[in-house]
Enzyme design. Sequence first.
Site, mmCIF file in Angstrom:
data_model
loop_
_atom_site.group_PDB
_atom_site.id
_atom_site.type_symbol
_atom_site.label_atom_id
_atom_site.label_comp_id
_atom_site.label_asym_id
_atom_site.label_seq_id
_atom_site.Cartn_x
_atom_site.Cartn_y
_atom_site.Cartn_z
ATOM 1 N N GLU A 278 0.897 -1.316 0.086
ATOM 2 C CA GLU A 278 -0.034 0.160 0.008
ATOM 3 C C GLU A 278 0.954 1.184 -0.059
ATOM 4 O O GLU A 278 2.231 1.116 0.025
ATOM 5 C CB GLU A 278 -0.831 -0.064 1.186
ATOM 6 C CG GLU A 278 -1.923 -1.065 1.363
ATOM 7 C CD GLU A 278 -2.762 -1.265 2.635
ATOM 8 O OE1 GLU A 278 -2.776 -0.243 3.240
ATOM 9 O OE2 GLU A 278 -3.267 -2.090 2.695
ATOM 10 N N ALA B 134 2.716 1.205 3.228
ATOM 11 C CA ALA B 134 2.940 -0.195 3.580
ATOM 12 C C ALA B 134 3.955 -1.023 2.546
ATOM 13 O O ALA B 134 3.321 -1.510 1.604
ATOM 14 C CB ALA B 134 1.854 -0.918 4.170
ATOM 15 N N ARG C 256 11.492 -15.588 -3.252
ATOM 16 C CA ARG C 256 12.556 -14.666 -3.550
ATOM 17 C C ARG C 256 13.473 -15.349 -4.363
ATOM 18 O O ARG C 256 14.394 -14.617 -5.383
ATOM 19 C CB ARG C 256 13.285 -14.281 -2.222
ATOM 20 C CG ARG C 256 12.531 -13.065 -1.728
ATOM 21 C CD ARG C 256 13.255 -12.577 -0.303
ATOM 22 N NE ARG C 256 12.117 -11.482 0.025
ATOM 23 C CZ ARG C 256 11.752 -11.471 1.174
ATOM 24 N NH1 ARG C 256 12.231 -12.226 2.306
ATOM 25 N NH2 ARG C 256 10.933 -10.352 1.551
ATOM 26 N N GLN D 172 27.408 0.057 -21.127
ATOM 27 C CA GLN D 172 29.045 0.489 -21.500
ATOM 28 C C GLN D 172 30.022 -0.075 -22.583
ATOM 29 O O GLN D 172 30.240 0.667 -23.364
ATOM 30 C CB GLN D 172 29.689 0.581 -20.242
ATOM 31 C CG GLN D 172 31.123 1.246 -19.995
ATOM 32 C CD GLN D 172 30.675 2.765 -20.024
ATOM 33 O OE1 GLN D 172 29.657 3.319 -19.639
ATOM 34 N NE2 GLN D 172 31.607 3.540 -20.483
ATOM 35 N N GLU E 129 9.756 -7.397 -3.859
ATOM 36 C CA GLU E 129 9.685 -8.672 -2.990
ATOM 37 C C GLU E 129 10.468 -8.400 -1.866
ATOM 38 O O GLU E 129 11.385 -9.318 -1.516
ATOM 39 C CB GLU E 129 9.924 -10.030 -3.662
ATOM 40 C CG GLU E 129 8.743 -10.301 -4.428
ATOM 41 C CD GLU E 129 8.627 -11.498 -4.980
ATOM 42 O OE1 GLU E 129 8.395 -11.718 -6.190
ATOM 43 O OE2 GLU E 129 9.023 -12.577 -4.204
#
Lengths: 236, 383
Positions: B126, B129, B242, B336, B363
């Site tokens: 949110e 949050a 993750r 680069q 995450e």
Amino acid sequence: MNPFDTYAIEEGVRLKERFNSGNNGNLDVEVIAVSMGPPQAEEVLKESISLGVDSGLLLSDRAFAGADTWATAATLARAIKKIDDYKLIILGKQTFDGDTGQVGPELAHKLNLPFIGYVSSILEIDYKKVKVKRLMEDRYEIIETRLPAAISVGKDINVPRVPSLRGKLKAKKAEIPVWDKNCLDIKEKEAGLSGSYTKVIKIFTPKVKHEVKIIKGSADEQVNELYKELKELGVI
Amino acid sequence: MRYFLTEEQQMIIDICRQIVDERIIPARAELDEKGIFPTEILKEVGKSDLFRLFVPEEYGGMGTGIFEVCIATEELSRGDMGVATSYAASGLGFIPILIYGSEEQKKKYLPQLASGEKLAAFGLTESEAGSDVGGIRTTAKLDGDYYILNGTKQWITNGGEADIYTIFAMTDPGKGARGASTFIVERDTPGFNFGKKEDKLGIRSSATRELIFTDCKIPRENIITREGMGFIIAMKTFDQSRPAVGAQAVGVAQAALEEALNYSKIRKQFGAAISSFQAIQHMLADMATNVEAARALIYQTAKVIDSGEKNIGRLSAMSKLFASDMAMKVTIDAVQILGGYGYMKDYPVERMMRDAKITQIYEGTNQIQRNIIALDLIKRGVL
């Protein structure tokens, strides 16, 4: 896999999905991929299973080697007759090496079936008939025919899917039956090189001779000269 | 580099590569430029059974592990990270159902998510949050057989595109993070609307949108486990998901490395390919080494998770932290090496650089990952 066959495979699998989803009266449809070739053609049939085909069938025998389109069609026709319960044969419109596009019509002829080439869309299909659209050079044609029938398709009919993981796992385990000349009850003189009316003696790329003429002068002079040359050649 | 993959794992890679080559690469520049959600590509991903990887066989899945999800996510990210994000975000959306859902919830929702027929989304963040779950303002009040949801979720991946949403809301606002609960909300529920569609720096083919709940009434049985479990569900979900963010980072970095390497071999300056210059060679060597190190950490983490190990928070955070920082550096270096061309939209590396940035943020920001790692180190020691 021959590129045009990928569209035939996809269309077969889509028809199965169309019937199985109940939109066409919930008929039990099975898609079988058939190939004539050396034992390693098994891989192509496994690939077709990974794309959603139910089973594969390999027609392989030393006696089938060297077949032209006629002998190929004869061998395929024997196998399809043996399968017996079939409604629609879908072929790629041509191979990418021979490029003849003859196997489809010859196969239909041998099975005494209607043949519609270069189909770009299957508009309607049920257990008894199929209505298709095809693109000709200057027009579309919409044709309806009874089933069983044979059609050939090109790249305008669909976008073939990527194989699924479950399909690949199924393909890995799949046993591909091999039918030889005895199994097909086909005589040696009907199959392979001995059953062929044509024989490829040599394949070569024709040499193209280019004649280059450079027109010089001012822009006006160049245009006039070019106009004269083209007129002499009868181009304009 | 070989990772002793099983035949099935190699099949997953082959399928993803075909999707990347045939469907994603021809479309990705336009998807990025116009911010188009890759609906058709995700359908293909679904048909190829890739959403099934997450899900046990009894719910229409293939019952593989996080490892397989990571290799699929990595490969898709080589094509376009926006597509890979949309894919992985659906998984993120249904992990709460997978790990804490009731039998009825699993039976009802998982099969259609496994087939890819429907997409899921995870609704936690949110405006006040993000990293701090206790800051959630959205509330869920029990009223008879229903919960009434009110509040606004922000930056929800797959927002507006997904059909099934796992939403975090406060059932007991006085308790902070321990007062949060998780609910399943279906797309067409009255009182559930979509707000602002975000215009992003990268992963522009993924959809990021506000979810607005106004007296949104959902059946009581749509709560996942029980009240107050929201924080735990969120943390356990992230522990599982993750490594897939790390896998995205590895995928996009790999793609940037490939672009830089290929370019360095054809770009000539001072009469020689720039790959013959040691300055470029050392950059490429460092990039390749870092990609490989990150991949090894991701694969290791995924295997530890799949082994059933419970304390996976630290390793999971490390894999996301290391891989995302690596991807940022590698994609910048790729730009680069391509020099002026790298800065232009005609070449894909500037997009990869923009895409890579999000892996350091979502995450759990990399600062939060360092917190997780440090706290676990102090609590449980080096191990």
